[in-house]
Design a protein around this motif. Structure first.
Motif, PDB file in Angstrom:
ATOM      1  N   VAL A 185      45.102  76.625  70.557  1.00  0.00           N
ATOM      2  CA  VAL A 185      45.511  77.344  71.959  1.00  0.00           C
ATOM      3  C   VAL A 185      44.313  77.254  72.906  1.00  0.00           C
ATOM      4  N   GLU A 186      44.554  77.116  73.901  1.00  0.00           N
ATOM      5  CA  GLU A 186      43.497  77.097  74.950  1.00  0.00           C
ATOM      6  C   GLU A 186      43.912  77.686  76.307  1.00  0.00           C
ATOM      7  N   GLY A 187      43.138  78.643  76.767  1.00  0.00           N
ATOM      8  CA  GLY A 187      43.203  79.572  77.813  1.00  0.00           C
ATOM      9  C   GLY A 187      42.570  79.289  79.034  1.00  0.00           C
ATOM     10  N   GLU A 238      38.514  85.360  79.665  1.00  0.00           N
ATOM     11  CA  GLU A 238      39.222  84.352  79.346  1.00  0.00           C
ATOM     12  C   GLU A 238      40.594  84.737  79.023  1.00  0.00           C
ATOM     13  N   PHE A 252      44.496  84.162  77.711  1.00  0.00           N
ATOM     14  CA  PHE A 252      45.597  83.151  76.716  1.00  0.00           C
ATOM     15  C   PHE A 252      46.875  83.756  77.104  1.00  0.00           C
ATOM     16  N   ILE A 272      51.295  82.873  74.092  1.00  0.00           N
ATOM     17  CA  ILE A 272      51.295  82.556  72.530  1.00  0.00           C
ATOM     18  C   ILE A 272      52.276  83.304  71.556  1.00  0.00           C
ATOM     19  N   ALA A 317      47.793  77.716  77.195  1.00  0.00           N
ATOM     20  CA  ALA A 317      48.381  79.143  77.004  1.00  0.00           C
ATOM     21  C   ALA A 317      47.834  79.571  78.396  1.00  0.00           C
ATOM     22  N   THR A 318      48.403  79.029  79.626  1.00  0.00           N
ATOM     23  CA  THR A 318      48.016  79.385  80.794  1.00  0.00           C
ATOM     24  C   THR A 318      49.050  79.978  81.746  1.00  0.00           C
ATOM     25  N   ASN A 358      50.055  88.059  75.285  1.00  0.00           N
ATOM     26  CA  ASN A 358      48.875  87.503  76.053  1.00  0.00           C
ATOM     27  C   ASN A 358      47.646  88.080  75.704  1.00  0.00           C
TER      28      ASN A 358
END
Length: 546
Positions: A45-47, A59, A61, A64, A88-89, A115
């Motif tokens: 995952v990338e936030g 940061e 996320f 998810i 994950a935005t 989140n």
């Protein structure tokens, strides 16, 4: 925070060495660390990072998955995972529910997402305390990203994460018919929303270290039905060793609105509304399982009618004693909470909004009559009959004098519902926790900032849910609609809550005491009222005296 961040600059001034402009720009551009792509048990995952101040970001996320799409009236199942990197935005759909006006539904059955808000500074965060939030909404509605305020969710965790240096997690769980309908037996045991919460907390325990959190320092907290949910998580045998601390704001499992004692009767009523009424219960259940989820959700809407009795009667869906997640009466399960540090409290007028529905005159110019006060008490004490209502009226009118002012009478109605629905159950829960504790600490609080809701009488103090705007730092993120005193309060609340999550102490040394926490009315409900017999033929539940 400013003293720590700014100290090197002030030190250079003291030494007579003022930084050159290009040096200050270099400091401003210095790299802010982030986690980047995070590996979870389901996949990567990338936030997205949000700047909060000099050398500080959070940061975030969003969305998810912590479980798979749940089956109808089934426990949550593990998520199968995904390939590639999940961006994950964006928040995901809330669980299927009625809208606030209850004219239609919103949300999805694919809703088990959480989140994560991670504070970052000049090094990558690690070993941070973790706070998992469970939203309120009468077990009927709500979401992890509920109620947008000038663009941000009420439960946006950035301010709390940044100012408290903790990781904040907000969680979706099933509500309404799909989350809490039960037959009271193994066919549809209920408590699916509680199982969702448990699955989310378990996911956090297994995965949060990759986000810089400590899996051994988890605190769960919630408000109203979310607070009652936290209470149930504390009392369940499935939570042993899962988290370390708990905070309940304006609700506990002992609250009279937090437990459905006649689940089959409610299920049959809902079955009639959706055309599934059958003389054979198994056939009725089969029909319900084949019914449209939207139709099942719409029948749970609550119509607030003055003729319907007290509001509490209308809040029917909720947790049940299932012999599994909730194996017994909540008051008998506090041995399961012995290891958790516990902070609990209420707002000074938690019951006002409900009292205003039951007795609309308390918020109007026209008089509130003695008969209206007695009617509320009759509704609340219906299980114990007329003698109980008369006893309670005598207790609450004892301070009126011969010619009570209307503000006193009106406030009494609010106090009655605050005490019965929130304050007294919370005080009982605190005492039971203290009695059963094996070294864990017990703290109590009262929130009483005057209401900011326009149109209410001058005597109205802290309304139900008004604590949340301060805890989630809205006076900082939307400063133009608040005064300095509100920012002070928000700073104190964030510090108290996050200090408790970090160390198990609220930083004040004010622990719960059964001698200082009580009022005359708490004493009345827990001793005089609790000793009166039940008259409606229902099983009496022994509430311990404080």
């Amino acid at each position: 925070m400013c003293v720590i961040v700014c100290f090197p600059f002030f030190f250079s001034l003291a030494q007579g060495s003022i930084p050159e402009p290009h040096d200050f720009l270099r400091l401003m551009k210095q790299k802010i660390f982030s986690l980047g792509v995070v590996q979870t048990e389901g996949g990567k995952v990338e936030g997205k990072s949000y700047r909060m101040g000099l050398f500080r970001t959070v940061e975030v996320f969003k969305g998810i998955p912590f479980a798979d799409v749940p089956g109808k009236w089934e426990k949550p199942k593990p998520h199968p995972g995904w390939s590639g990197i999940l961006k994950a935005t964006k928040y995901r759909d809330r669980c299927l529910q009625v809208t606030l006006l209850q004219t239609k539904t919103q949300g999805s059955e694919d809703c088990l997402y959480l989140n994560i808000f991670v504070p970052q500074g000049r090094s990558v965060s690690s070993g941070l305390p973790v706070m998992v939030y469970l939203f309120g909404g009468a077990f009927l509605l709500g979401a992890s990203n509920d109620v947008a305020i000038l663009g941000d969710s009420l439960y946006d965790g950035k301010e709390m994460a940044d100012r408290g240096n903790v990781i904040v997690v907000t969680v979706n769980y099933r509500v309404g018919t799909l989350g809490f309908l039960s037959t009271g037996d193994d066919r549809m045991p209920g408590n699916y929303g509680l199982w969702d919460q448990h699955a989310a907390i378990s996911w956090v325990r297994r995965n949060i270290q990759a986000f810089g959190g400590s899996p051994y320092n988890l605190t769960i907290f919630g408000q109203s039905a979310g607070a009652a949910s936290v209470s149930y998580q504390m009392l369940s045998p499935y939570s042993k060793g899962l988290f370390r601390r708990a905070i309940t704001q304006c609700g506990v499992a002992l609250s009279p609105w937090a437990l459905q004692r006649k689940p089959m009767a409610l299920t049959k009523k809902i079955a009639r509304k959706v055309g599934c009424s059958r003389s054979n219960e198994d056939e009725m259940i089969t029909c319900l399982k084949m019914s449209d989820p939207v139709g099942l959700t719409m029948v749970t809407s609550v119509t607030f009618r003055p003729s319907a009795g007290v509001v509490m009667d209308l809040l029917e869906l909720g947790p049940v004693i299932d012999g599994d997640f909730v194996p017994d009466e909540p008051s008998r399960l506090f041995h399961n909470a012995a290891e958790f540090d516990y902070l609990a409290g209420v707002n000074s007028m938690d019951g006002h909004i409900f009292a205003g529905v039951d007795v609309p005159s308390i918020n109007m110019r026209n008089a509130t009559t003695v008969d209206e006060v007695k009617s509320v008490l009759t509704g609340l004490t219906r299980d114990k009959g007329a003698a109980a209502a008369a006893s309670a009226f005598s207790a609450y009118s004892s301070i009126w004098g011969s010619f009570p002012e209307q503000d006193v009478v009106k406030k009494t109605v609010s106090d009655i519902e605050t005490d019965f629905l929130f304050l007294v159950p919370t005080q009982i829960a605190l005492q039971l926790h203290a009695n059963n504790s094996s070294g864990a600490r017990t703290y109590s609080y009262l929130f009483n900032m005057k209401t900011r809701i326009p149109g209410f009488p001058r005597w109205v103090e802290a309304e139900h849910a008004e604590d949340l705007q301060y805890l989630f730092g809205k006076p900082f993120s939307t400063p133009l609609v608040y005064f300095p005193r509100h920012r002070d309060l928000a700073g104190y609340m964030i510090a108290y809550w996050t200090n408790f999550a970090r160390t198990g102490s609220n930083g004040t040394g004010l622990a719960y005491s059964k001698y200082t926490a009580l009022s005359f009315y708490v004493d009345y409900w827990t001793k005089t009222y609790s000793s009166l017999p039940v008259t409606r033929g229902e099983e009496a539940v022994n509430q311990p005296s404080l």
